[in-house]
Write a protein that holds these residues in place. Structure first.
Motif, PDB file in Angstrom:
ATOM      1  N   ASN A  89       0.806  -1.222   0.000  1.00 24.29           N
ATOM      2  CA  ASN A  89       0.000   0.000   0.000  1.00 24.29           C
ATOM      3  C   ASN A  89       0.840   1.273   0.000  1.00 24.29           C
ATOM      4  OD1 ASN A  89      -2.443  -1.442   0.073  1.00 24.29           O
ATOM      5  ND2 ASN A  89      -2.151  -1.804   2.253  1.00 24.29           N
ATOM      6  N   ARG A  90       2.135   1.142  -0.270  1.00 25.55           N
ATOM      7  CA  ARG A  90       2.984   2.336  -0.277  1.00 25.55           C
ATOM      8  C   ARG A  90       2.637   3.213  -1.476  1.00 25.55           C
ATOM      9  NH1 ARG A  90       6.703   2.150  -4.304  1.00 25.55           N
ATOM     10  NH2 ARG A  90       7.239   0.097  -5.108  1.00 25.55           N
ATOM     11  N   PRO A  91       2.952   4.489  -1.428  1.00 24.01           N
ATOM     12  CA  PRO A  91       2.687   5.354  -2.581  1.00 24.01           C
ATOM     13  C   PRO A  91       3.481   4.856  -3.794  1.00 24.01           C
ATOM     14  CG  PRO A  91       3.263   6.661  -0.648  1.00 24.01           C
ATOM     15  CD  PRO A  91       3.494   5.229  -0.302  1.00 24.01           C
ATOM     16  N   LEU A  92       2.818   4.759  -4.924  1.00 24.23           N
ATOM     17  CA  LEU A  92       3.448   4.252  -6.137  1.00 24.23           C
ATOM     18  C   LEU A  92       3.953   5.410  -6.984  1.00 24.23           C
ATOM     19  CD1 LEU A  92       0.885   1.481  -7.134  1.00 24.23           C
ATOM     20  CD2 LEU A  92       3.051   1.195  -5.961  1.00 24.23           C
ATOM     21  N   THR A  93       4.942   5.107  -7.794  1.00 22.13           N
ATOM     22  CA  THR A  93       5.450   6.085  -8.752  1.00 22.13           C
ATOM     23  C   THR A  93       5.108   5.584 -10.149  1.00 22.13           C
ATOM     24  OG1 THR A  93       7.595   4.992  -8.911  1.00 22.13           O
ATOM     25  CG2 THR A  93       7.364   6.690  -7.208  1.00 22.13           C
ATOM     26  N   ALA A  94       5.409   6.391 -11.159  1.00 20.36           N
ATOM     27  CA  ALA A  94       5.091   6.016 -12.537  1.00 20.36           C
ATOM     28  C   ALA A  94       5.816   4.740 -12.954  1.00 20.36           C
ATOM     29  CB  ALA A  94       5.449   7.155 -13.476  1.00 20.36           C
ATOM     30  N   LYS A  95       7.006   4.503 -12.417  1.00 18.58           N
ATOM     31  CA  LYS A  95       7.752   3.293 -12.808  1.00 18.58           C
ATOM     32  C   LYS A  95       7.154   2.026 -12.187  1.00 18.58           C
ATOM     33  CE  LYS A  95      11.234   3.349  -9.212  1.00 18.58           C
ATOM     34  NZ  LYS A  95      12.627   3.277  -8.885  1.00 18.58           N
ATOM     35  N   ASP A  96       6.260   2.170 -11.228  1.00 16.21           N
ATOM     36  CA  ASP A  96       5.615   1.015 -10.599  1.00 16.21           C
ATOM     37  C   ASP A  96       4.346   0.589 -11.335  1.00 16.21           C
ATOM     38  OD1 ASP A  96       7.509   0.958  -8.529  1.00 16.21           O
ATOM     39  OD2 ASP A  96       6.391   2.448  -7.375  1.00 16.21           O
ATOM     40  N   LEU A  97       3.958   1.334 -12.365  1.00 17.19           N
ATOM     41  CA  LEU A  97       2.695   1.073 -13.052  1.00 17.19           C
ATOM     42  C   LEU A  97       2.922   0.626 -14.489  1.00 17.19           C
ATOM     43  CD1 LEU A  97       0.690   4.202 -11.836  1.00 17.19           C
ATOM     44  CD2 LEU A  97       0.646   1.898 -10.886  1.00 17.19           C
ATOM     45  N   VAL A  98       1.947  -0.154 -14.994  1.00 19.69           N
ATOM     46  CA  VAL A  98       1.960  -0.621 -16.375  1.00 19.69           C
ATOM     47  C   VAL A  98       0.689  -0.115 -17.033  1.00 19.69           C
ATOM     48  CG1 VAL A  98       1.914  -2.671 -17.857  1.00 19.69           C
ATOM     49  CG2 VAL A  98       3.232  -2.694 -15.750  1.00 19.69           C
ATOM     50  N   LEU A  99       0.820   0.476 -18.209  1.00 17.33           N
ATOM     51  CA  LEU A  99      -0.329   0.969 -18.952  1.00 17.33           C
ATOM     52  C   LEU A  99      -1.091  -0.233 -19.511  1.00 17.33           C
ATOM     53  CD1 LEU A  99      -1.824   3.406 -20.204  1.00 17.33           C
ATOM     54  CD2 LEU A  99      -0.344   3.110 -22.194  1.00 17.33           C
ATOM     55  N   VAL A 100      -2.397  -0.323 -19.231  1.00 21.67           N
ATOM     56  CA  VAL A 100      -3.190  -1.453 -19.726  1.00 21.67           C
ATOM     57  C   VAL A 100      -4.343  -0.998 -20.644  1.00 21.67           C
ATOM     58  CG1 VAL A 100      -2.640  -3.022 -17.840  1.00 21.67           C
ATOM     59  CG2 VAL A 100      -4.582  -1.503 -17.616  1.00 21.67           C
ATOM     60  N   TYR A 101      -4.764   0.244 -20.544  1.00 19.11           N
ATOM     61  CA  TYR A 101      -5.870   0.734 -21.356  1.00 19.11           C
ATOM     62  C   TYR A 101      -5.620   2.200 -21.645  1.00 19.11           C
ATOM     63  CZ  TYR A 101     -10.672   1.659 -22.874  1.00 19.11           C
ATOM     64  OH  TYR A 101     -11.773   2.006 -23.603  1.00 19.11           O
ATOM     65  N   GLY A 106      -9.862  10.119 -23.276  1.00 19.06           N
ATOM     66  CA  GLY A 106      -9.532  10.639 -21.958  1.00 19.06           C
ATOM     67  C   GLY A 106      -9.443   9.648 -20.820  1.00 19.06           C
ATOM     68  N   LEU A 107      -9.667   8.373 -21.054  1.00 22.87           N
ATOM     69  CA  LEU A 107      -9.565   7.416 -19.960  1.00 22.87           C
ATOM     70  C   LEU A 107      -8.293   6.583 -20.148  1.00 22.87           C
ATOM     71  CD1 LEU A 107     -10.722   5.944 -17.468  1.00 22.87           C
ATOM     72  CD2 LEU A 107     -11.873   4.381 -19.048  1.00 22.87           C
ATOM     73  N   VAL A 108      -7.495   6.527 -19.085  1.00 26.82           N
ATOM     74  CA  VAL A 108      -6.271   5.722 -19.084  1.00 26.82           C
ATOM     75  C   VAL A 108      -6.300   4.852 -17.835  1.00 26.82           C
ATOM     76  CG1 VAL A 108      -3.745   5.772 -19.026  1.00 26.82           C
ATOM     77  CG2 VAL A 108      -4.983   7.532 -20.282  1.00 26.82           C
ATOM     78  N   LEU A 109      -6.028   3.550 -18.016  1.00 24.72           N
ATOM     79  CA  LEU A 109      -5.976   2.622 -16.888  1.00 24.72           C
ATOM     80  C   LEU A 109      -4.554   2.091 -16.743  1.00 24.72           C
ATOM     81  CD1 LEU A 109      -9.230   0.507 -17.429  1.00 24.72           C
ATOM     82  CD2 LEU A 109      -8.879   2.383 -15.837  1.00 24.72           C
ATOM     83  N   HIS A 110      -4.104   2.037 -15.497  1.00 21.91           N
ATOM     84  CA  HIS A 110      -2.788   1.478 -15.165  1.00 21.91           C
ATOM     85  C   HIS A 110      -2.983   0.375 -14.134  1.00 21.91           C
ATOM     86  CE1 HIS A 110      -1.549   5.484 -16.598  1.00 21.91           C
ATOM     87  NE2 HIS A 110      -0.468   4.850 -17.007  1.00 21.91           N
ATOM     88  N   LYS A 111      -2.094  -0.599 -14.172  1.00 25.41           N
ATOM     89  CA  LYS A 111      -2.093  -1.682 -13.184  1.00 25.41           C
ATOM     90  C   LYS A 111      -0.715  -1.681 -12.537  1.00 25.41           C
ATOM     91  CE  LYS A 111      -2.592  -6.696 -12.906  1.00 25.41           C
ATOM     92  NZ  LYS A 111      -1.387  -6.967 -12.194  1.00 25.41           N
ATOM     93  N   SER A 157      -0.305  -6.411 -22.291  1.00 30.24           N
ATOM     94  CA  SER A 157      -0.416  -6.074 -20.862  1.00 30.24           C
ATOM     95  C   SER A 157      -1.097  -7.178 -20.075  1.00 30.24           C
ATOM     96  CB  SER A 157      -1.182  -4.761 -20.683  1.00 30.24           C
ATOM     97  OG  SER A 157      -2.530  -4.921 -21.081  1.00 30.24           O
ATOM     98  N   GLY A 158      -1.781  -8.090 -20.773  1.00 29.99           N
ATOM     99  CA  GLY A 158      -2.474  -9.171 -20.087  1.00 29.99           C
ATOM    100  C   GLY A 158      -3.851  -8.752 -19.599  1.00 29.99           C
ATOM    101  N   ALA A 159      -4.111  -7.471 -19.540  1.00 27.65           N
ATOM    102  CA  ALA A 159      -5.393  -6.993 -19.045  1.00 27.65           C
ATOM    103  C   ALA A 159      -6.476  -7.165 -20.093  1.00 27.65           C
ATOM    104  CB  ALA A 159      -5.293  -5.544 -18.625  1.00 27.65           C
ATOM    105  N   ALA A 160      -6.131  -7.129 -21.384  1.00 30.87           N
ATOM    106  CA  ALA A 160      -7.122  -7.263 -22.445  1.00 30.87           C
ATOM    107  C   ALA A 160      -7.750  -8.651 -22.400  1.00 30.87           C
ATOM    108  CB  ALA A 160      -6.485  -7.004 -23.799  1.00 30.87           C
ATOM    109  N   THR A 161      -6.944  -9.675 -22.206  1.00 29.13           N
ATOM    110  CA  THR A 161      -7.488 -11.033 -22.133  1.00 29.13           C
ATOM    111  C   THR A 161      -8.303 -11.212 -20.864  1.00 29.13           C
ATOM    112  OG1 THR A 161      -5.430 -11.807 -21.165  1.00 29.13           O
ATOM    113  CG2 THR A 161      -5.675 -12.060 -23.535  1.00 29.13           C
ATOM    114  N   ALA A 162      -7.873 -10.575 -19.775  1.00 32.60           N
ATOM    115  CA  ALA A 162      -8.625 -10.669 -18.525  1.00 32.60           C
ATOM    116  C   ALA A 162      -9.973  -9.955 -18.672  1.00 32.60           C
ATOM    117  CB  ALA A 162      -7.832 -10.069 -17.376  1.00 32.60           C
ATOM    118  N   ALA A 163      -9.981  -8.847 -19.390  1.00 37.28           N
ATOM    119  CA  ALA A 163     -11.226  -8.106 -19.581  1.00 37.28           C
ATOM    120  C   ALA A 163     -12.166  -8.893 -20.475  1.00 37.28           C
ATOM    121  CB  ALA A 163     -10.945  -6.736 -20.191  1.00 37.28           C
TER     122      ALA A 163
END
Length: 183
Positions: A89-101, A106-111, A157-163
Motif C-alpha cells: 500500500n505504499r505510494p506508487l510512482t510512474a515506474k511502478d505502473l503498467v499501462l493497460v488501457y 480521456g480514460l487511461v488505466l494502469h495496473k 499487458s495481459g489486461a485485455a485477455t482478462a477483460a
C-alpha cells in the motif's frame, strides 16, 4: 662462525653426491643454540655463492627457519540483511505502473507491476487537469466488463485477455439463409 664458512667452502668444493653430509652439519648448526646467527651468516654468504651452492644453502635455511604463525583468517563478512518486504500500500510512482488501457477520449488505466492495484486517470471537467485515482477491487471488475470489447486495451499487458474473460459472451448474429436456395 668460522665453522660455517669452512662448511660452505666444503659445500662449494664437494661433488653433488657428497653434499648431503655437509648440509646435515649446516642443518645441525642452524638448528642449534646459535641458530639465528648461523642463519644470518648463511643468508649473507648465499648471495655471493655459485648458483648450485645457493640452492643448497636455501634448502638449509628453509628447513631451519621458524615458520611464521599466520594470523587466523578473518571471519567472512556477514551477509547483508534481506531487504524488508515492500509495503503493497505504499505510494506508487510512474515506474511502478503498467499501462493497460488507453482511450484517446480521456480514460487511461494502469495496473501496478506488483500486486493487483488498478488506477484510472481522467480529465477533471472542472479544472481540465488529469486526475489519477485508485479503483476498488469491485470497480475493477465493473470497468473490465464495461470496456471488454474496446479496441483501446494495450496489447501484451495481459489486461485485455482478462477483460475479455470477464465480459459476458457476445450474442451470435442470426444465421444467413443460403444463397440461391429456398426461403
Amino acid at each position: 662462525m668460522v665453522e660455517v664458512e669452512s662448511l660452505v667452502a666444503a659445500l662449494r668444493a664437494a661433488r653433488w653426491d657428497a653434499r648431503e653430509p655437509i648440509k646435515a652439519q649446516l642443518l645441525a648448526l642452524a638448528s642449534g643454540a646459535d641458530g639465528a646467527s648461523v642463519r644470518e651468516q648463511l643468508e649473507a654468504m648465499r648471495k655471493s655463492e655459485l648458483l648450485e651452492v645457493q640452492w643448497e644453502i636455501e634448502e638449509v635455511l628453509e628447513a631451519t627457519t621458524p615458520k611464521k604463525e599466520t594470523a587466523p583468517a578473518p571471519p567472512p563478512p556477514e551477509p547483508p540483511p534481506p531487504p524488508p518486504p515492500e509495503d503493497p500500500n505504499r505510494p506508487l510512482t510512474a515506474k511502478d505502473l503498467v499501462l493497460v488501457y488507453d482511450d484517446p477520449r480521456g480514460l487511461v488505466l494502469h495496473k501496478s507491476k506488483v500486486g493487483e492495484r488498478w488506477f484510472a486517470t481522467q480529465v477533471d471537467p472542472r479544472t481540465g487537469q488529469p486526475q489519477t485515482f485508485e479503483l476498488h477491487p469491485q470497480e475493477v471488475g465493473q470497468v473490465k466488463q464495461q470496456l471488454a470489447n474496446s479496441p483501446y486495451w494495450v496489447l501484451g499487458s495481459g489486461a485485455a485477455t482478462a477483460a475479455a474473460a470477464a465480459a459476458p459472451p457476445m450474442p451470435r448474429p442470426p444465421a444467413k439463409p443460403p444463397v440461391g436456395g429456398r426461403r
